[in-house]
Motif scaffolding. Structure first.
Motif, short mmCIF file in Angstrom:
data_model
loop_
_atom_site.label_atom_id
_atom_site.label_comp_id
_atom_site.label_asym_id
_atom_site.label_seq_id
_atom_site.Cartn_x
_atom_site.Cartn_y
_atom_site.Cartn_z
N VAL A 28 -71.23 -63.30 66.22
CA VAL A 28 -72.65 -63.10 66.53
C VAL A 28 -72.88 -63.49 67.99
O VAL A 28 -73.57 -62.81 68.75
N VAL A 29 -72.27 -64.61 68.39
CA VAL A 29 -72.22 -64.99 69.80
C VAL A 29 -70.74 -65.03 70.18
O VAL A 29 -69.95 -65.70 69.51
N SER A 76 -76.44 -69.63 64.79
CA SER A 76 -75.58 -68.45 64.65
C SER A 76 -74.11 -68.80 64.85
O SER A 76 -73.75 -69.72 65.58
N SER A 77 -73.24 -68.00 64.19
CA SER A 77 -71.79 -68.19 64.33
C SER A 77 -71.36 -67.85 65.76
O SER A 77 -71.92 -66.95 66.40
N VAL A 78 -70.35 -68.58 66.24
CA VAL A 78 -69.85 -68.39 67.60
C VAL A 78 -68.34 -68.16 67.54
O VAL A 78 -67.63 -68.90 66.86
N ARG A 115 -72.73 -74.60 60.37
CA ARG A 115 -72.57 -73.64 61.46
C ARG A 115 -71.08 -73.43 61.71
O ARG A 115 -70.32 -74.40 61.85
N ALA A 132 -76.32 -70.83 73.45
CA ALA A 132 -75.88 -70.78 72.05
C ALA A 132 -76.21 -72.05 71.29
O ALA A 132 -76.07 -72.10 70.07
N ARG A 149 -68.83 -60.84 61.66
CA ARG A 149 -69.60 -61.96 61.13
C ARG A 149 -69.44 -63.20 62.01
O ARG A 149 -70.39 -63.95 62.22
N GLN A 161 -71.10 -65.33 54.44
CA GLN A 161 -72.19 -64.41 54.08
C GLN A 161 -73.13 -65.02 53.04
O GLN A 161 -74.35 -64.93 53.17
N LYS A 164 -73.34 -68.20 52.24
CA LYS A 164 -73.69 -69.59 52.54
C LYS A 164 -73.43 -70.49 51.33
O LYS A 164 -74.20 -71.40 51.00
N THR A 177 -79.56 -71.99 68.44
CA THR A 177 -79.62 -71.34 67.13
C THR A 177 -78.42 -71.78 66.28
O THR A 177 -77.45 -72.34 66.80
#
Length: 467
Positions: free
Chosen positions: A307-308, A167-169, A279, A162, A304, A261, A263, A165
Motif C-alpha cells: 500500500v505504501v 497502512s501496510s508498508v 500494522r 507513512a 496487499r 485481509q 485482520k 496511517t
C-alpha cells in the motif's frame, strides 16, 4: 619570607585553575584518602569538601557488585584508564555516572596517590535508559538515519508520511541498506509507538516452524504442542515487521494474505478465528517485480503489502553520504573501543568513492570496525588498515570498466553514437561477462562480487543473452 609568599601565590594559582576546569578533579593519597576535590566534582556528586576531604574513599563512595573504582585501580594496580564509563553511588545513595580519565601519581618511582578527571554523563545515561524503556526493543528513530543526499532525503520524507496511517508498508532495498532502521522509525514515529514492535526474519526458519511462530499453536495440534500465542497476537496494537518476505513458501504467503485481509488469525490446530490489530511492515531485498516473475512472491500478497512502497537506495547511489557515515561509525567505535581516531585519509576516501559497495552501509560499517581494530597509535585510518579484499576489488573495478569508459571518452569521434539504452545494455553485459570470466563462470561467486543474488544474476544473464 619572599620564598614563602611565592609558594603561597603558586598554590592560589593551582587552586583557581583546578576549580575553573570544567571537569571533576578527585585526588587521593597513597592511603586512599581524598586530598584534592574541586568545585566541579562537588557539583557532580552533590557533596561538600567537608564530606570528602581527608576521608577514606570507600567510606564515601559505593560501587556495584564486581565493579571496582578506577581511582583505586590506578592507586593499587598502576592502571591508567581513558574515557572509561563508571556508575557508582555516594554515601547518601545518589547514583552518578561519569566518563573518567584516571592515572597514578608518582614521586620518582614511588606512587604517592592517584588522580581522576571526570565528565558527568548521569543525565544523558538516564535519558538513554528512559528512552530504551519507552521504546522497548526498538532503538531507531528518524534521527538515526544518517545522510543528506537527495536520494536518502526523499525516502526519509516519504517514510515520515507513512507514520500517519496504519497502512501496510513494503520496504525494498538491497541487503545492508538499513531497512529495519526505516521500519523502526515508522513505528516510533506513529501513534503505535507505545505498543509492541515485533520483528521476524522469514528466512531464518523453515516453513513448518515459521507458521507456528506467526500464528501460534493450540494444545494438541500435534504431538507435544502447547497453547502458545504467535507473533501476530504478541504485536497486538503495534507493528509486526516481516523481514525477507520473499523467502516464505507460496502456501504460507497465502495464509499470511488471508490474515492481513481478514485482520484475524487462527492458531495451528484451533477452530477459532482471533481478531488482531497489527500494522504490517515487510521488507524484500530484491526487485519485487523480479520476485513475482520468478514465483518467489505472490502478486496478490505484493499488492496487499505495498500500500505504501519505500525504495531504499543502495550506498553506491548515494556516495555523497559516505563521509557522514564514516564519521558516525568512527565516533561509535571510538566510544566502544575507547579510542581517539580522527578520521580517514584522503586516499581512503578516494577508495571509498570508487568502490561500488555491494554490502552497502553494513559493509562500510564492518570495514570501519575492522580498520579500527588494526589502528594502534595512529590518529587516522589509512590504506594499510583496509582489508585486502577492498583494495583488490577497487583495482579490479578500474580494470573492468575500462572498455565502456574508453567508448564514452571517444563519444565525439563516433560516426553514429548509440542511444543511452543500447549503451547501458552493452555495458551491463560487458561487466557481467568480466565477472563470470574472473570466477570461471561460477554464478554464485560472480553474483556475490556483483552484489546480486544468484537468481537475479541468472535473470539478467537471460535478459542479456549471456550463455
Amino acid at each position: 619570607m619572599e620564598q614563602y609568599e611565592q609558594i603561597r601565590r603558586q598554590l592560589t594559582i593551582y587552586e583557581t585553575l583546578i576549580n575553573e576546569i570544567d571537569a571533576g578533579i578527585h585526588v587521593i593519597d597513597e592511603y586512599g584518602k581524598t586530598i584534592i576535590y574541586n568545585d566541579k566534582m562537588m557539583e557532580i556528586e552533590s557533596l561538600s569538601r567537608e564530606d570528602v576531604l581527608n576521608k577514606d574513599f570507600l567510606d564515601i563512595f559505593k560501587f556495584k557488585d564486581k565493579q571496582g573504582s578506577t581511582l583505586l585501580e590506578a592507586l593499587h594496580h598502576q592502571k591508567v584508564s581513558a574515557q572509561k564509563k563508571q556508575t557508582y553511588f555516594t554515601k547518601g545513595g545518589k547514583e552518578i555516572t561519569t566518563m573518567n580519565r584516571t592515572f597514578p601519581i608518582y614521586d620518582g618511582e614511588n606512587i604517592i596517590g592517584a588522580m581522576e578527571v571526570a565528565k558527568d554523563v548521569t543525565k544523558l545515561e538516564q535519558l538513554i535508559r528512559r528512552n530504551m524503556e519507552q521504546k522497548g526493543n526498538t532503538r531507531y528513530t528518524f534521527d538515526s538515519i544518517i545522510g543528506g543526499s537527495q536520494a536518502i532525503s526523499e525516502v526519509i520524507e516519504h517514510t515520515k508520511r507513512a507514520t500517519r496511517t496504519p497502512s501496510s508498508v513494503l520496504i525494498v532495498g538491497e541487503t545492508g541498506t538499513g531497512k529495519e532502521l526505516f521500519a523502526q522509525s515508522i513505528h516510533n514515529g506513529s501513534d503505535r509507538t507505545q505498543r509492541p514492535f515485533i520483528s521476524q526474519n522469514c528466512a531464518a526458519m523453515p516453513d513448518t516452524l515459521i507458521e507456528s511462530i506467526l500464528f501460534g499453536t493450540s494444545k494438541g495440534a500435534f504431538t507435544g504442542a502447547t497453547e502458545k500465542i504467535g507473533l501476530f497476537e504478541q504485536a497486538e496494537g503495534g507493528t509486526l515487521l516481516l523481514d525477507e518476505i520473499n523467502s516464505l513458501s507460496p502456501t504460507l504467503q497465502a495464509k499470511l494474505l488471508r490474515a492481513i485481509q481478514e485482520k484475524s488469525i487462527r492458531r495451528i490446530g484451533d477452530t477459532i478465528d482471533r481478531k488482531v490489530d497489527v500494522r504490517i511492515i515487510s521488507t524484500i531485498n530484491e526487485d519485487p517485480i523480479e520476485a513475482i516473475a520468478e514465483n518467489r512472491l505472490r502478486k496478490d500478497l505484493f499488492y496487499r503489502l505495498s500500500v505504501v512502497s519505500l525504495f531504499i537506495p543502495a550506498l553506491k547511489e548515494r556516495k555523497e553520504d559516505i563521509p557522514l557515515l564514516v564519521e558516525s561509525f568512527i565516533g561509535k567505535y571510538n566510544q566502544l573501543f575507547r579510542m581517539d581516531v580522527l578520521g580517514v585519509t584522503e586516499e581512503v576516501h578516494e577508495i571509498f568513492r570508487q568502490y561500488d559497495w555491494p554490502g552497502n552501509v553494513r559493509e562500510l560499517e564492518h570495514i570501519i570496525e575492522g580498520a579500527m581494530n588494526l589502528v594502534i597509535d595512529e590518529e587516522w585510518i589509512d590504506v594499510s588498515h583496509l582489508p585486502y579484499s577492498l583494495k583488490n576489488k577497487t583495482h579490479l573495478l578500474k580494470q573492468t570498466v575500462t572498455a565502456p569508459v574508453r567508448e564514452i571518452e571517444n563519444f565525439n569521434d563516433q560516426a553514429e553514437p548509440r542511444i543511452l539504452k543500447d549503451y547501458l545494455h552493452e555495458a551491463e553485459r560487458y561487466y557481467i561477462n568480466k565477472a563470470l570470466e574472473k570466477h570461471k563462470y561460477h554464478k554464485t561467486n560472480a553474483a556475490t562480487e556483483l552484489g546480486l543474488s544468484r537468481q537475479t544474476l541468472q535473470y539478467r544473464m537471460k535478459r542479456l543473452n549471456i550463455e
